[in-house]
Design an enzyme around this catalytic site. Structure first.
Site, PDB file in Angstrom:
ATOM      1  N   ALA A 161      43.114  36.229  41.459  1.00 49.34           N
ATOM      2  CA  ALA A 161      42.880  35.933  42.983  1.00 49.34           C
ATOM      3  C   ALA A 161      42.251  34.476  42.948  1.00 49.34           C
ATOM      4  CB  ALA A 161      42.325  36.877  43.950  1.00 49.34           C
TER       5      ALA A 161
ATOM      6  N   GLY B 229      44.354  39.542  39.450  1.00 45.41           N
ATOM      7  CA  GLY B 229      45.557  39.592  40.406  1.00 45.41           C
ATOM      8  C   GLY B 229      46.730  39.384  39.468  1.00 45.41           C
TER       9      GLY B 229
ATOM     10  N   GLU C 204      47.942  42.333  38.003  1.00 44.35           N
ATOM     11  CA  GLU C 204      48.531  43.265  39.218  1.00 44.35           C
ATOM     12  C   GLU C 204      50.074  42.554  39.376  1.00 44.35           C
ATOM     13  OE1 GLU C 204      44.953  45.205  41.489  1.00 44.35           O
ATOM     14  OE2 GLU C 204      44.850  42.888  41.447  1.00 44.35           O
TER      15      GLU C 204
ATOM     16  N   GLU D  39      37.292  41.872  37.426  1.00 41.30           N
ATOM     17  CA  GLU D  39      36.715  41.879  38.451  1.00 41.30           C
ATOM     18  C   GLU D  39      35.349  42.425  38.228  1.00 41.30           C
ATOM     19  OE1 GLU D  39      41.089  42.296  39.521  1.00 41.30           O
ATOM     20  OE2 GLU D  39      40.078  42.916  38.058  1.00 41.30           O
TER      21      GLU D  39
END
Length: 263
Positions: free
Chosen positions: A71, A114, A117, A137
């Site tokens: 992210a 992310g 993901e 994370e």
């Protein structure tokens, strides 16, 4: 999207073979970190592919040395939790998950946070043998929040998912393949050719039927077995109403290749 290549800032789009759109994440200086703007452009291209009856499969890969390295941390620092609960951002993730046509991820380098993901939202993941996967994370006081804690255990099992999430460990393509996180690990120069080969096989099938097949397989990860079987049957009945389903049966009986029309 042109027949060669169209530059759209954070996404490059091309049609490398009939029935296929290739979308490249294009923030190589930021390891293709998933900014809100990049995700919005990705979704825009997926909308175009969805509306194009000539497209049967989409390949997603990254420019540079990463697929996507997570992210946009700067946005998190600036806006705090608002950056996470942003309704536009969450809507993009939901829309990518709901994309009906098959998605193939060609993971060329780092798929972190992310980025992993996003790969997990794809239906087939092919990776370079030099690719690496992680949910790092935890190392910055967080954990996967865009589906990683739910989708990862369904693929690799609870124990290994916990190991990844709680340590942030880096996972090689070889180990990812062994654990069922990806379908294939190939030599770096074979990555896109192999991903496009798979995508071409998919695109040659009925674009009216592959979304049904995708939904049926996804039901196995979302529903208890009994409900999943009921959903499979319901989708099979729906598919019988398509022209391509009838054409496939006729072609088999007449011992000829089917002429699918995507409807």
């Amino acid at each position: 999207m042109s027949g060669t290549q169209a530059q759209d800032d954070l996404i490059t789009a091309s049609r490398p073979a009939p029935g296929i759109v290739q979308l490249n994440l294009n923030r190589p200086d930021k390891l293709n970190a998933l900014s809100k703007a990049l995700l919005a452009q990705l979704l825009d291209h997926l909308h175009k592919a969805s509306a194009d009856d000539g497209i049967g499969c989409v390949v997603i890969t990254g420019n540079g040395r990463a697929f996507a390295a997570g992210a946009d941390i700067s946005d998190m620092l600036e806006r705090g939790v608002a950056s996470y609960v942003d309704t536009d951002r969450l809507g993009v993730w939901a829309a990518i998950e709901a994309f009906s046509k098959p998605l193939v991820a060609a993971v060329n380098g780092y798929a972190l946070g992310g980025g992993l993901e996003l790969a997990l939202l794809c239906d087939v993941i092919v990776a370079s043998k030099t690719a690496q996967f992680a949910t790092p994370e935890i190392k910055i006081g967080s954990f996967p929040g865009d589906g990683g804690t739910q989708r990862l255990p369904r693929l690799v099992g609870k124990s290994f998912a916990m190991q990844m999430v709680l340590t942030g460990m880096m996972v090689s393509a070889e180990l990812a393949e062994r654990k069922g996180l990806i379908s294939e690990a190939v030599e770096p120069d074979e990555l896109l050719p192999r991903a496009l080969e798979i995508a071409s096989e998919i695109a040659r099938m009925s674009s009216a039927i592959t979304p049904y097949a995708k939904r049926a397989v996804n039901a196995a990860f979302e529903l208890p077995l009994g409900q999943g079987i009921e959903e499979e049957r319901r989708l099979t009945v729906e598919a019988f109403a398509t022209e391509d389903r009838v054409e496939g049966l006729r072609a088999f009986k007449e011992k000829r290749p089917p002429q699918f029309k995507g409807r």
